[in-house]
Write an enzyme that holds these catalytic residues in place. Structure first.
Site, short mmCIF file in Angstrom:
data_model
loop_
_atom_site.label_atom_id
_atom_site.label_comp_id
_atom_site.label_asym_id
_atom_site.label_seq_id
_atom_site.Cartn_x
_atom_site.Cartn_y
_atom_site.Cartn_z
N ASP A 226 0.77 -1.29 0.03
CA ASP A 226 -0.04 0.07 0.11
C ASP A 226 0.73 1.37 0.10
O ASP A 226 0.50 2.19 -0.22
CB ASP A 226 -0.86 -0.16 1.31
CG ASP A 226 -0.36 0.00 2.53
OD1 ASP A 226 0.54 -0.98 2.41
OD2 ASP A 226 -0.73 0.50 3.55
N HIS B 157 7.42 -1.50 13.07
CA HIS B 157 6.45 -2.05 12.06
C HIS B 157 6.48 -3.37 12.01
O HIS B 157 5.90 -4.14 11.05
CB HIS B 157 6.34 -1.14 10.94
CG HIS B 157 5.09 -1.41 10.16
ND1 HIS B 157 3.75 -1.51 10.67
CD2 HIS B 157 4.83 -1.66 8.61
CE1 HIS B 157 2.81 -1.46 9.83
NE2 HIS B 157 3.42 -1.87 8.81
N HIS C 252 -3.48 7.17 7.69
CA HIS C 252 -3.47 5.69 7.58
C HIS C 252 -4.69 5.22 8.39
O HIS C 252 -4.73 4.25 9.08
CB HIS C 252 -2.36 5.01 8.08
CG HIS C 252 -1.88 3.67 7.51
ND1 HIS C 252 -2.11 2.40 8.31
CD2 HIS C 252 -1.19 3.40 6.68
CE1 HIS C 252 -1.81 1.62 7.36
NE2 HIS C 252 -1.17 1.97 6.50
ZN LIG Z 1 2.68 -1.43 6.61
ZN LIG Z 2 0.32 0.66 5.65
#
Ligand SMILES: [Zn+2]
Ligand SMILES: [Zn+2]
Length: 315
Positions: free
Chosen positions: A68, A141, A274
């Site tokens: 994304d 992340h 986001h």
């Molecule tokens: Zn991500």
């Molecule tokens: Zn993302």
């Protein structure tokens, strides 16, 4: 130069899945004549058309290699090639940037007519542009991931014209030399006298600063030194506070965690991005962040533009 405009276009504010209202992540920063993209999700080109920004992109900074955040690069470089671009386009990102850029180059059988380069960044890497830097910081992340800080160079203090005249400096070229930091020599009462910049210039003023986290758990405690006092903090706020556990499980942040980051870093404005496709409004996100952070909180819609003013108070 000190008077450059600094604008942030929120071209994509969705989390993971686009929705009819929100496109995949893409933040465009315009500073003077420079245009930088931070992430470039699928459909970024059409968002640029809708926002009427044009395609003149000078560099792309990718936070991590989830689709994304970078699928839009392939279409963008094809369009740039088609429209006759000759200037190189550097793509900066964490580990796997070389593989990703090589895949983008070979994805289609079109001939790329300008160079697209890949530059690997890591925590502390800094890229210098004219009048500002972009530096990377490690985020959290669950994979190699980075956030970025765009920091302008400091500006000299304000020139005190009346003071210069009262010291005997005649208006004209000597003013410019004092403003550039040179000591000048003038004739006063038949004597030659030196006037130095510190006699006529105010305190240096800080440049503006924008920070973009990309997808992450909160990391503000680790990066306090690097990113104090951002004028704009653009933070992952995939979830509102009803999904605290889910946010931790999938390495994202909630709106109040973004608020905590903004408070800790003394941000002026917090932009929540986001936003998960499960929400039809980000009003709850704003409420949750405002419980923690007393500055301005926004949850930009796609195509919103925010202009960052200078801090005239020198704070
Ligand atoms: Zn991500
Ligand atoms: Zn993302």
């Amino acid at each position: 130069m000190s008077g450059e405009t600094l604008q942030v276009y929120f071209l994509g504010t969705a989390g993971a899945l686009p929705t009819p209202a929100r496109n995949a992540p893409c933040i465009m920063v315009r500073r003077g004549s420079d245009t930088l993209l931070f992430d470039c999700g699928e459909g970024a080109q059409q968002q640029m058309m809708r926002a009427r920004t044009g395609f003149t992109v000078d560099a792309v900074f990718v936070t991590h290699w989830h689709a994304d955040h970078f699928l839009g690069i392939a279409g963008l470089v094809q369009t740039l090639s088609f429209t006759g671009r000759k200037d190189p386009l550097p793509i900066y990102g964490p580990a796997w940037v070389h593989e990703a850029v090589s895949a983008i180059r070979s994805l289609s059988r079109f001939t790329l007519r300008f160079p697209v380069s890949s530059v690997q960044m890591s925590h502390g890497s800094e890229i210098r542009f004219s009048g500002y830097t972009v530096s990377a910081f490690a985020t959290d992340h669950g994979m190699e991931s980075l956030g970025y800080v765009l920091a302008e160079d400091g500006r000299p203090g304000r020139f005190n014209r009346e003071q210069a005249i009262s010291l005997g400096v005649p208006p004209g070229p000597l003013f410019g030399r004092l403003q550039r930091g040179e000591t000048v020599c003038i004739a006063r009462d038949g004597e030659s006298v030196h006037v130095s910049p510190d006699q006529v210039m105010g305190h240096p003023r800080p440049g503006r600063k924008i920070m973009y986290t990309g997808d992450t758990r909160p990391v503000h405690h680790r990066i306090r030194e690097l990113a104090q006092n951002p004028d704009l903090l653009i933070h992952d706020a995939t979830y509102d506070d009803s999904e605290k556990e889910r946010a931790a499980e999938v390495f994202h942040a909630t709106a109040s965690e973004a608020g905590e980051a903004a408070a800790t870093l003394h941000a002026r404005t917090l932009a929540l991005v986001h936003i998960s496709s499960r929400y039809t409004t980000a009003a709850g996100h704003i409420r949750d962040a405002e419980k923690i952070f007393s500055g301005t909180v926004i949850a930009p819609s796609d195509l919103d533009m925010v202009e960052i003013p200078f801090r005239e108070d020198g704070a």
